[in-house]
Write a protein that holds these residues in place. Structure first.
Motif, PDB file in Angstrom:
ATOM      1  N   ALA A  37       0.865  -1.182   0.000  1.00 38.35           N
ATOM      2  CA  ALA A  37       0.000   0.000   0.000  1.00 38.35           C
ATOM      3  C   ALA A  37       0.899   1.228   0.000  1.00 38.35           C
ATOM      4  CB  ALA A  37      -0.918  -0.002   1.215  1.00 38.35           C
ATOM      5  N   ILE A  38       0.320   2.365  -0.329  1.00 37.82           N
ATOM      6  CA  ILE A  38       1.089   3.608  -0.353  1.00 37.82           C
ATOM      7  C   ILE A  38       1.253   4.149   1.053  1.00 37.82           C
ATOM      8  CG2 ILE A  38       1.128   5.996  -1.175  1.00 37.82           C
ATOM      9  CD1 ILE A  38       1.600   3.998  -3.376  1.00 37.82           C
ATOM     10  N   ASP A  39       2.477   4.434   1.417  1.00 37.72           N
ATOM     11  CA  ASP A  39       2.752   5.109   2.684  1.00 37.72           C
ATOM     12  C   ASP A  39       2.437   6.589   2.493  1.00 37.72           C
ATOM     13  OD1 ASP A  39       3.754   6.357   4.918  1.00 37.72           O
ATOM     14  OD2 ASP A  39       5.558   5.118   5.009  1.00 37.72           O
ATOM     15  N   PRO A  40       1.453   7.141   3.191  1.00 37.04           N
ATOM     16  CA  PRO A  40       1.080   8.544   2.978  1.00 37.04           C
ATOM     17  C   PRO A  40       2.179   9.530   3.372  1.00 37.04           C
ATOM     18  CG  PRO A  40      -0.078   7.637   4.873  1.00 37.04           C
ATOM     19  CD  PRO A  40       0.598   6.489   4.203  1.00 37.04           C
ATOM     20  N   VAL A  41       3.146   9.071   4.155  1.00 39.89           N
ATOM     21  CA  VAL A  41       4.234   9.964   4.569  1.00 39.89           C
ATOM     22  C   VAL A  41       5.276  10.109   3.458  1.00 39.89           C
ATOM     23  CG1 VAL A  41       6.089  10.310   6.231  1.00 39.89           C
ATOM     24  CG2 VAL A  41       3.877   9.425   7.006  1.00 39.89           C
ATOM     25  N   THR A  42       5.648   8.975   2.825  1.00 43.07           N
ATOM     26  CA  THR A  42       6.713   9.004   1.815  1.00 43.07           C
ATOM     27  C   THR A  42       6.191   8.934   0.390  1.00 43.07           C
ATOM     28  OG1 THR A  42       6.946   6.592   1.780  1.00 43.07           O
ATOM     29  CG2 THR A  42       8.204   7.810   3.455  1.00 43.07           C
ATOM     30  N   GLY A  43       4.941   8.492   0.244  1.00 39.54           N
ATOM     31  CA  GLY A  43       4.401   8.303  -1.089  1.00 39.54           C
ATOM     32  C   GLY A  43       4.905   7.053  -1.772  1.00 39.54           C
ATOM     33  N   ARG A  44       5.664   6.209  -1.057  1.00 32.50           N
ATOM     34  CA  ARG A  44       6.214   4.991  -1.636  1.00 32.50           C
ATOM     35  C   ARG A  44       5.434   3.773  -1.136  1.00 32.50           C
ATOM     36  NH1 ARG A  44      10.993   7.946  -0.459  1.00 32.50           N
ATOM     37  NH2 ARG A  44      11.244   6.860   1.526  1.00 32.50           N
ATOM     38  N   ASP A  45       5.546   2.677  -1.886  1.00 29.11           N
ATOM     39  CA  ASP A  45       4.914   1.432  -1.473  1.00 29.11           C
ATOM     40  C   ASP A  45       5.581   0.890  -0.215  1.00 29.11           C
ATOM     41  OD1 ASP A  45       3.075   1.386  -3.490  1.00 29.11           O
ATOM     42  OD2 ASP A  45       4.155  -0.051  -4.743  1.00 29.11           O
ATOM     43  N   ILE A  46       4.763   0.339   0.677  1.00 32.85           N
ATOM     44  CA  ILE A  46       5.281  -0.385   1.838  1.00 32.85           C
ATOM     45  C   ILE A  46       4.523  -1.709   1.937  1.00 32.85           C
ATOM     46  CG2 ILE A  46       6.009   1.603   3.201  1.00 32.85           C
ATOM     47  CD1 ILE A  46       3.357   1.363   4.735  1.00 32.85           C
ATOM     48  N   GLU A  47       5.174  -2.677   2.569  1.00 34.07           N
ATOM     49  CA  GLU A  47       4.534  -3.977   2.760  1.00 34.07           C
ATOM     50  C   GLU A  47       3.740  -3.957   4.069  1.00 34.07           C
ATOM     51  OE1 GLU A  47       6.478  -7.818   1.145  1.00 34.07           O
ATOM     52  OE2 GLU A  47       8.080  -6.674   2.137  1.00 34.07           O
ATOM     53  N   LEU A  48       2.501  -4.436   3.968  1.00 36.19           N
ATOM     54  CA  LEU A  48       1.622  -4.511   5.134  1.00 36.19           C
ATOM     55  C   LEU A  48       1.113  -5.936   5.290  1.00 36.19           C
ATOM     56  CD1 LEU A  48      -0.626  -1.332   4.644  1.00 36.19           C
ATOM     57  CD2 LEU A  48       1.435  -1.535   6.046  1.00 36.19           C
ATOM     58  N   ASP A  72       7.668  -4.942   7.830  1.00 33.81           N
ATOM     59  CA  ASP A  72       9.082  -4.856   8.198  1.00 33.81           C
ATOM     60  C   ASP A  72       9.243  -4.685   9.698  1.00 33.81           C
ATOM     61  OD1 ASP A  72       7.991  -2.299   8.185  1.00 33.81           O
ATOM     62  OD2 ASP A  72       9.773  -1.338   7.319  1.00 33.81           O
ATOM     63  N   ARG A  73       8.432  -3.831  10.289  1.00 33.60           N
ATOM     64  CA  ARG A  73       8.545  -3.596  11.737  1.00 33.60           C
ATOM     65  C   ARG A  73       8.107  -4.834  12.525  1.00 33.60           C
ATOM     66  NH1 ARG A  73       9.480   1.528  13.295  1.00 33.60           N
ATOM     67  NH2 ARG A  73       8.444   1.263  15.306  1.00 33.60           N
ATOM     68  N   LEU A  74       7.060  -5.499  12.059  1.00 31.39           N
ATOM     69  CA  LEU A  74       6.600  -6.698  12.749  1.00 31.39           C
ATOM     70  C   LEU A  74       7.691  -7.772  12.740  1.00 31.39           C
ATOM     71  CD1 LEU A  74       4.362  -8.299  14.133  1.00 31.39           C
ATOM     72  CD2 LEU A  74       3.451  -8.871  11.888  1.00 31.39           C
ATOM     73  N   ARG A  75       8.325  -7.968  11.601  1.00 30.58           N
ATOM     74  CA  ARG A  75       9.372  -8.987  11.525  1.00 30.58           C
ATOM     75  C   ARG A  75      10.637  -8.577  12.278  1.00 30.58           C
ATOM     76  NH1 ARG A  75       8.223 -11.063   5.275  1.00 30.58           N
ATOM     77  NH2 ARG A  75       6.611 -12.560   5.915  1.00 30.58           N
ATOM     78  N   ASP A  76      10.873  -7.281  12.382  1.00 32.20           N
ATOM     79  CA  ASP A  76      12.028  -6.817  13.160  1.00 32.20           C
ATOM     80  C   ASP A  76      11.877  -7.136  14.651  1.00 32.20           C
ATOM     81  OD1 ASP A  76      13.429  -5.870  11.000  1.00 32.20           O
ATOM     82  OD2 ASP A  76      12.812  -3.774  11.253  1.00 32.20           O
ATOM     83  N   LEU A  77      10.637  -7.376  15.104  1.00 31.88           N
ATOM     84  CA  LEU A  77      10.441  -7.707  16.519  1.00 31.88           C
ATOM     85  C   LEU A  77      11.168  -8.984  16.902  1.00 31.88           C
ATOM     86  CD1 LEU A  77       6.639  -6.911  17.105  1.00 31.88           C
ATOM     87  CD2 LEU A  77       8.614  -5.553  17.791  1.00 31.88           C
ATOM     88  N   ALA A  78      11.408  -9.870  15.917  1.00 37.27           N
ATOM     89  CA  ALA A  78      12.136 -11.106  16.230  1.00 37.27           C
ATOM     90  C   ALA A  78      13.529 -10.807  16.779  1.00 37.27           C
ATOM     91  CB  ALA A  78      12.236 -11.976  14.981  1.00 37.27           C
ATOM     92  N   ASP A  79      14.104  -9.663  16.391  1.00 39.79           N
ATOM     93  CA  ASP A  79      15.459  -9.318  16.844  1.00 39.79           C
ATOM     94  C   ASP A  79      15.487  -8.836  18.289  1.00 39.79           C
ATOM     95  OD1 ASP A  79      16.438  -9.926  14.306  1.00 39.79           O
ATOM     96  OD2 ASP A  79      16.148  -7.873  13.585  1.00 39.79           O
ATOM     97  N   ASP A  95       1.565  -2.773  18.821  1.00 48.44           N
ATOM     98  CA  ASP A  95       0.994  -1.429  18.633  1.00 48.44           C
ATOM     99  C   ASP A  95       1.976  -0.502  17.919  1.00 48.44           C
ATOM    100  OD1 ASP A  95      -1.290  -2.239  19.868  1.00 48.44           O
ATOM    101  OD2 ASP A  95      -0.833  -1.335  21.811  1.00 48.44           O
ATOM    102  N   HIS A  96       3.259  -0.752  18.088  1.00 51.53           N
ATOM    103  CA  HIS A  96       4.274   0.086  17.441  1.00 51.53           C
ATOM    104  C   HIS A  96       4.495  -0.297  15.981  1.00 51.53           C
ATOM    105  CE1 HIS A  96       5.315   1.950  21.266  1.00 51.53           C
ATOM    106  NE2 HIS A  96       5.303   0.748  21.806  1.00 51.53           N
ATOM    107  N   CYS A  97       3.791  -1.351  15.556  1.00 56.68           N
ATOM    108  CA  CYS A  97       3.890  -1.784  14.158  1.00 56.68           C
ATOM    109  C   CYS A  97       2.654  -1.399  13.351  1.00 56.68           C
ATOM    110  CB  CYS A  97       4.070  -3.301  14.084  1.00 56.68           C
ATOM    111  SG  CYS A  97       5.475  -3.927  15.012  1.00 56.68           S
ATOM    112  N   LEU A  98       1.681  -0.819  13.994  1.00 53.14           N
ATOM    113  CA  LEU A  98       0.428  -0.514  13.320  1.00 53.14           C
ATOM    114  C   LEU A  98       0.631   0.543  12.235  1.00 53.14           C
ATOM    115  CD1 LEU A  98      -1.999  -0.446  16.370  1.00 53.14           C
ATOM    116  CD2 LEU A  98      -1.949  -2.159  14.542  1.00 53.14           C
ATOM    117  N   HIS A  99      -0.153   0.422  11.181  1.00 54.94           N
ATOM    118  CA  HIS A  99      -0.098   1.372  10.068  1.00 54.94           C
ATOM    119  C   HIS A  99      -1.373   2.203  10.094  1.00 54.94           C
ATOM    120  CE1 HIS A  99       0.703   3.025   6.103  1.00 54.94           C
ATOM    121  NE2 HIS A  99      -0.484   2.613   5.693  1.00 54.94           N
TER     122      HIS A  99
END
Length: 679
Positions: A37-48, A72-79, A95-99
């Motif tokens: 989907a489009i990230d409204p902040v950057t205008g670029r595609d992001i994976e959700l 990306d943020r959800l998968r980074d939680l594994a670290d 909650d910190h991964c919500l879009h």
């Protein structure tokens, strides 16, 4: 949530899967889809990843029931995952991964959906899948059933670690299309939404066929003499007689609404030799025992045992159940465990009769019963191909008294004033009765809409929300048999009755010399005799429940005011008014409060006025019928017209809790008629 093709496909898949009870139970399981989907902040595609949120139901899922998270943020939680001992902390991290804003709160299963390397993931609770998951040799049977296309995952409580486990298993088994989660359910995946759904259904249907082909014919054993199902009519009568008693027992700690079913699988289970052993093992799937409690209470008497013997034994078994449950809590509780929530059963099984289930409202009570029916089917499947071996007691406790579940309970809104109460309102198909039924339902009560006009009663019950919130009964209050049947319907639908409103009535307005004996008898039969019969049956049931209760009479200003040309009606209302005093004095020792409401001049929306009494009273006072309401208002102190809703407000005031120490009272709802002031 903004429309998106991936979301639309996910919702359609979820609704299809969730609408078939063979696939998953109500509110059980979750589905997800990954996309860009489009990230409204950057205008670029992001994976959700879009995943069903906490507490939703797949069959009725809408966009608002999804949580959208940045992958990306959800998968980074594994670290930063601190390990299984602290995995509950990861829920707050979601909650910190919500879009964006809106959507549902992420559920505990979010990690499973985000970490598994597949675009679409389904986690479901089908009876056939759980049967393999709870079989003593489930791992071996899974391999026999599916080969290497479905992998066994040993029991682990839902959470971040389970998500990591399934992700690793998928990576290590490239031919796998899903897995059986020991003690729990299934998870399937696919590159497309269609493939994920097909894989889910393949696991479910293949497991069904495997059990059917390999299973023994009578997994629950032989029929026990004396436990066979009673004939239907006899069964329903006995269930109605037992329901108030059992509801009272199940409400020892917290008020509960009840539900009854005599579905064929329940009756067959209770007729078989193995049901005591299996029932004692309890349920296994977390969704099941969270709603049904760790195990049911089972009556151990023949189906045709004398009723008083059955009641006495139920009381004895209930005392033992509470002691056993408290011991279960003490064995497993840690220093930081939530306090014990209550020791009463949520499921009570009566051989030959059926199953009684309990919850905070009608839907919760019904769903608890549906979940135990799921559990019966799970036991049947597991016993057919192996032996039923649910997760161990310690693990059940860890879920039942999970801090995350406790937090979810704390987030729920405060119950409404009449939550878990069951009301029966006579004359509720129209007018004042309908307004009362609406108000009581709006404040949380389950309502039995009783009226001689069955069509009108059914329309009101449907308006109030249907069977989980209201049922209709056709009742002529002059008939003892119909009144008994109405209370029996209430007992089977909701477990009993706590609040009864005597509202049914007619009005015959004539001078003394024009009032016939037939007029007099008809007026008194419906209102004086009818309210006596209703109150008598209500008191019998309430005393059996042992939960107290409320009886409210809709009397009239005419009970104390000598109006013109109204001998039959006013005398009947005086009779009702004195019934309030007499019954308040008699029933107080049982915690049953009896009060009255004295309306006047309720013209608009009144069934009685619309049936001809308005024209009669208008003629008496020499005004046009359409001006009668205004006429009544002008003669009051407040100069306000009284509507059915105002009478309903008074009923709520008497029964909603604030007047808990009031009985024998009559509340005027007449906008102020000085001549009718109570002395």
């Amino acid at each position: 949530m903004t429309s998106h093709p991936t979301v639309e496909a996910l919702l359609a898949r979820s609704n299809r899967l969730g609408s078939d009870p063979r696939n998953t139970n109500y509110a059980g399981g979750n589905t997800s889809a990954k996309g860009t989907a489009i990230d409204p902040v950057t205008g670029r595609d992001i994976e959700l990843v879009w995943v069903k949120g906490s507490g939703g139901d797949l069959g009725t899922l809408t966009g608002d029931g999804l949580a959208a998270l940045r992958l990306d943020r959800l998968r980074d939680l594994a670290d930063v995952y601190p390990g299984v001992e602290r995995e509950d902390e990861m829920v707050a991290a979601f909650d910190h991964c919500l879009h964006g804003r809106g959507g549902a709160a992420p559920s505990i299963d979010t990690a499973m959906h985000g970490l598994v390397d597949a675009a679409h993931v389904d986690h479901l609770h089908p009876d056939s899948g759980i049967a393999l998951a709870t079989a003593a040799d489930g791992e071996k049977l899974t391999a026999e059933c599916f080969g290497d296309t479905v992998v066994w995952v040993p029991w682990r409580r839902p959470g971040f670690q389970l998500g990591l486990d399934i992700a690793a298993i998928k990576e290590a088994n490239p031919r796998a299309l899903g897995c059986i989660l020991g003690g729990h359910g299934i998870t399937a995946w696919g590159a497309t939404s269609e493939e994920a759904e097909a894989n889910s259904l393949h696991i479910i249907r293949t497991a069904e066929a495997f059990i059917a082909d390999r299973g023994k014919a009578d997994p629950f054993g032989a029929v026990l003499p004396g436990r066979e199902a009673l004939p239907e009519a006899e069964r329903r009568v006995r269930a109605a007689a037992l329901a108030p008693v059992i509801r009272g027992l199940a409400s020892t700690d917290l008020p509960q609404v009840g539900h009854f079913t005599d579905a064929a699988p329940v009756l067959d289970f209770l007729a078989r030799a193995e049901h005591p052993r299996l029932a004692a093992l309890g349920t296994s799937c977390p969704d099941h025992f969270l709603r049904t409690k760790v195990a049911p209470l089972v009556l151990d008497l023949p189906a045709d045992a004398p009723l008083d013997e059955a009641v006495a034994r139920l009381r004895e078994l209930h005392r033992q159940y509470r002691a056993d449950y408290a011991a279960y809590y003490r064995r497993n509780a840690a220093a930081d465990s939530p306090a014990m929530r209550g020791a009463d059963p949520a499921i009570v099984l009566v051989p030959g009769v059926g199953m009684f289930s309990y919850g905070k409202d009608g839907q919760t009570a019904r769903v608890a019963g549906e979940f135990y029916l799921n559990a019966i089917q799970v036991m049947r499947g597991a016993e057919a191909v192996s032996s039923y071996a649910p997760i161990e007691e310690r693990e059940k406790f860890r879920i039942e008294y999970w801090s995350l579940e406790e937090a979810k309970l704390r987030r729920m809104p405060q119950p409404r004033p009449l939550a878990a109460r069951v009301a029966l309102v006579t004359g509720a198909g129209s007018g004042i009765g309908r307004a009362i039924a609406r108000r009581l339902a709006a404040e949380g009560a389950c309502v039995v809409v009783a009226d001689r006009d069955g069509t009108g009663a059914a329309a009101v019950a449907e308006e109030l929300g249907g069977p989980d919130r209201a049922v209709a009964v056709t009742v002529d209050v002059t008939s003892e048999e119909q009144i008994t049947e109405a209370f029996g319907t209430a007992a089977l639908a909701f477990g009993g009755v706590d609040l009864v409103v005597n509202n049914a009535g007619i009005s015959i307005s004539k001078p003394l010399l024009e009032t016939t004996a037939e007029d007099w008898d008809r007026q008194h039969d419906i209102m004086a005799r009818g309210s006596f019969l209703v109150s008598r049956e209500a008191a019998r049931l309430m005393i059996e429940q042992g939960l107290g209760g409320d009886i409210v009479y809709i009397a009239s200003k005419n009970a104390v005011f000598a109006g013109p040309n109204n001998i039959a009606y006013s005398a009947t209302k005086a009779d009702q008014a004195h019934q309030v005093r007499l019954l308040a004095a008699e029933l107080g020792e049982h915690g049953i409060r009896v009060n009255g409401v004295n309306p006047d001049g309720v013209v608009r929306g009144s069934g009685i006025f619309a049936a001809g009494w308005g024209a009669q009273r208008a003629a008496v006072y020499g005004v046009a019928e359409e001006e009668l309401g205004e006429f009544y208002a002008r003669r009051t102190l407040l100069k306000r017209e009284v509507l059915p809703e105002h009478v309903a407000n008074a009923v709520l005031a008497l029964t909603g809790g604030d007047l808990s120490h009031t009985t024998g009272l009559h509340i005027p709802v007449d906008a102020g008629v000085a001549a009718a002031f109570l002395r």
